[in-house]
Design a protein around this motif. Structure first.
Motif, short mmCIF file in Angstrom:
data_model
loop_
_atom_site.label_atom_id
_atom_site.label_comp_id
_atom_site.label_asym_id
_atom_site.label_seq_id
_atom_site.Cartn_x
_atom_site.Cartn_y
_atom_site.Cartn_z
N GLY A 114 0.81 -1.21 0.00
CA GLY A 114 0.00 0.00 0.00
C GLY A 114 0.85 1.26 0.00
N ALA A 115 1.93 1.24 0.79
CA ALA A 115 2.83 2.40 0.81
C ALA A 115 3.47 2.61 -0.55
CB ALA A 115 3.89 2.20 1.89
N ARG A 121 2.54 7.45 -6.75
CA ARG A 121 1.63 8.47 -7.27
C ARG A 121 2.02 9.90 -6.88
NH1 ARG A 121 -4.28 5.43 -6.48
NH2 ARG A 121 -3.74 3.59 -7.72
N VAL A 122 3.19 10.05 -6.28
CA VAL A 122 3.68 11.40 -5.96
C VAL A 122 4.97 11.65 -6.71
CG1 VAL A 122 2.59 11.38 -3.68
CG2 VAL A 122 4.94 10.58 -3.92
N PRO A 128 10.57 11.24 -0.28
CA PRO A 128 11.13 11.10 1.06
C PRO A 128 10.23 11.69 2.15
CG PRO A 128 12.83 11.76 -0.47
CD PRO A 128 11.53 11.86 -1.21
N SER A 129 9.63 12.85 1.85
CA SER A 129 8.76 13.48 2.85
C SER A 129 7.49 12.65 3.05
CB SER A 129 8.38 14.90 2.39
OG SER A 129 9.53 15.69 2.26
N VAL A 130 6.93 12.15 1.95
CA VAL A 130 5.71 11.32 2.07
C VAL A 130 6.02 10.03 2.82
CG1 VAL A 130 3.98 10.03 0.77
CG2 VAL A 130 4.68 12.31 0.00
N PHE A 131 7.17 9.43 2.52
CA PHE A 131 7.57 8.20 3.22
C PHE A 131 7.70 8.46 4.72
CE2 PHE A 131 10.85 5.46 5.01
CZ PHE A 131 10.35 4.21 4.71
N ALA A 132 8.30 9.61 5.08
CA ALA A 132 8.44 9.94 6.50
C ALA A 132 7.09 10.12 7.16
CB ALA A 132 9.29 11.21 6.65
N LEU A 133 6.15 10.76 6.45
CA LEU A 133 4.80 10.94 6.99
C LEU A 133 4.08 9.60 7.18
CD1 LEU A 133 3.61 14.06 4.96
CD2 LEU A 133 4.15 13.96 7.41
N LEU A 134 4.23 8.70 6.20
CA LEU A 134 3.63 7.38 6.33
C LEU A 134 4.19 6.63 7.54
CD1 LEU A 134 3.59 6.18 2.58
CD2 LEU A 134 1.65 7.01 3.93
N LEU A 135 5.50 6.71 7.68
CA LEU A 135 6.15 6.03 8.81
C LEU A 135 5.66 6.61 10.13
CD1 LEU A 135 8.21 3.94 9.72
CD2 LEU A 135 9.98 5.70 9.54
#
Length: 443
Positions: A114-115, A121-122, A128-135
């Motif tokens: 899912g991640a 899609r970004v 990197p910022s989206v990955f950090a937010l997901l984490l």
């Protein structure tokens, strides 16, 4: 619920180990993975469906044999019940909810898929910022800090430390701590103290209880036969128990009200089998006499076929054949009013070496409280070969086979034409059960 959702009220009250809600964010990512890969032609689709299937199976099995949703029973025969009936060894799993570990493992893989969908899609610069937010969202969803812990001294409770020091300087031998049934897991204290004194104990706390411990916990076990407590102490000695530690403060209100503590202390003191008693910071420590009864050796013995003797009984004559039918689950039933008996008559004099009275799990409460075995010779002269409370013989048979314990009583040399086995104790309302009667002759 866990993490950020711990403040939410739950639909039903449950044990902590059954609170298995994984968090909202992980479920959203897993659902996104399934939806996004449902029609993808690439090889990732099969892996998503595989882990989705594993997650569903783990979730269904974690519901246990009786499936409930928010406290409402849906079915009494869920998937776990099917697994329990078909797979050998499944009854060794204590908590079906632990199947959730499989669910969580598969869900973690789906969360990763899912991640990856979100990140694809970004724009690359913002990944990197989206990955950090997901984490951070995943961590916040499962945040469970602080975890409350209870402090426990490495020296144990003061009274247990005193007992441990006393035992450490005592001769080898197993110990039994009483009460065997406690309200606040005091067994953990007894068990921890073994690290300090090194003696084996009967009672402790773990995921599994021994059959002996489970039997002692029964309200009708011989541990609470106070009118014949001398026989109870002999039973403990026969087990190899040398030390009994009575913890008065660990007896709950009901046990103290019904006199269990008082009768236990009086029973040990009046048994005539105590080497010493020591008062240790509110506990009573007893050292029992070592067990010294020996089994007769020498001449070997052989089983006597049932067709070599004729049986008669005092009660339930219609059940007489069950004594020697070879079926361990059928039984003859007498009473415990001091008048029930079983007699075996032989055509010629026999030297009866041993009498075996076999019981079963469902008849553990039907143990003869007092037993007398008499032998009559060819001239009609009678002789008592055994008269005692047969608790040591019973507990020996129980340890060997808890499902079908056998009371095996060795007899002195004799010349017997008629052997009489009598229940001489008086225990109103109790039955005397014998599932199988076996006799052995000296060669």
């Amino acid at each position: 619920s866990i993490g950020a959702w711990r403040w939410l009220p739950t639909a039903v009250v449950t044990d902590p180990e059954k609170e298995l809600f994984p968090g909202v964010f992980i479920l959203v990512l897993a659902a996104l993975a399934v939806a996004a890969h449902a029609r993808r032609p690439d090889g990732s689709r099969r892996w998503v469906w595989l882990y989705a299937g594993v997650a569903c199976a783990g979730f269904l099995f974690s519901l246990g044999p009786h499936v409930r949703i928010w406290g409402t029973l849906l079915t009494e025969h869920g998937p776990y019940d099917w697994l329990l009936r078909m797979v050998p060894g499944m009854n060794g799993m204590r908590v079906p909810a632990r199947f959730a570990a499989i669910f969580f493992s598969a869900l973690s893989v789906l969360t990763g898929f899912g991640a990856s969908v979100v990140l694809s899609r970004v724009r690359p610069a913002t990944r990197p910022s989206v990955f950090a937010l997901l984490l951070m969202a995943v961590v916040a969803d499962g945040w469970a800090v602080p975890l409350p812990t209870e402090r426990y001294s490495g020296r144990g409770r003061p009274e247990d430390r005193a007992v441990a020091e006393w035992l450490r300087d005592s001769p080898p031998g197993a110990s039994l701590h009483l009460p065997i049934v406690t309200s606040n897991f005091e067994e953990v204290h007894y068990q921890f103290a073994t690290l300090l004194h090194g003696h084996r104990i009967v009672n402790g706390l773990s995921g599994y209880s021994t059959p002996l411990q489970e039997y002692f916990r029964l309200p009708q076990s011989l541990l609470y036969d106070y009118p014949r407590f001398s026989g109870t102490v002999r039973m403990l000695r026969a087990l190899g128990i040398r030390y009994v530690i009575v913890h008065p403060n660990d007896y709950n209100f009901t046990q103290q009200t019904n006199g269990a503590l008082k009768q236990t202390l009086e029973g040990f003191r009046g048994s005539g089998q105590i080497v010493r008693e020591q008062r240790l910071l509110g506990t009573n420590a007893f050292e029992l006499e070592p067990w010294s009864d020996t089994v007769e050796s020498g001449r070997s013995s052989v089983p006597i076929p049932p067709d070599e003797f004729r049986l008669s009984v005092s009660d339930a004559r219609e059940r007489l054949q069950y004594l020697v039918d070879g079926d361990r689950d059928t039984r003859w039933i007498g009473g415990q009013e001091g008048a029930s008996w079983i007699a075996a008559r032989f055509e010629r004099p026999s030297d009866i070496a041993r009498v075996e009275l076999q019981l079963a799990t469902r008849s553990l409460d039907d143990i003869p409280r007092e037993l007398q075995i008499d032998a009559a010779d060819g001239q009609g002269a009678s002789r008592t070969l055994y008269r005692a409370t047969p608790y040591p013989e019973f507990i020996g048979g129980f340890v060997r086979d808890p499902q079908y314990p056998t009371i095996a009583i060795s007899l002195p040399p004799n010349e017997t034409i008629t052997l009489s086995i009598r229940e001489t104790g008086v225990s109103p309302g109790r039955w005397w059960s014998v599932h199988e009667l076996r006799l052995w002759r000296r060669q």
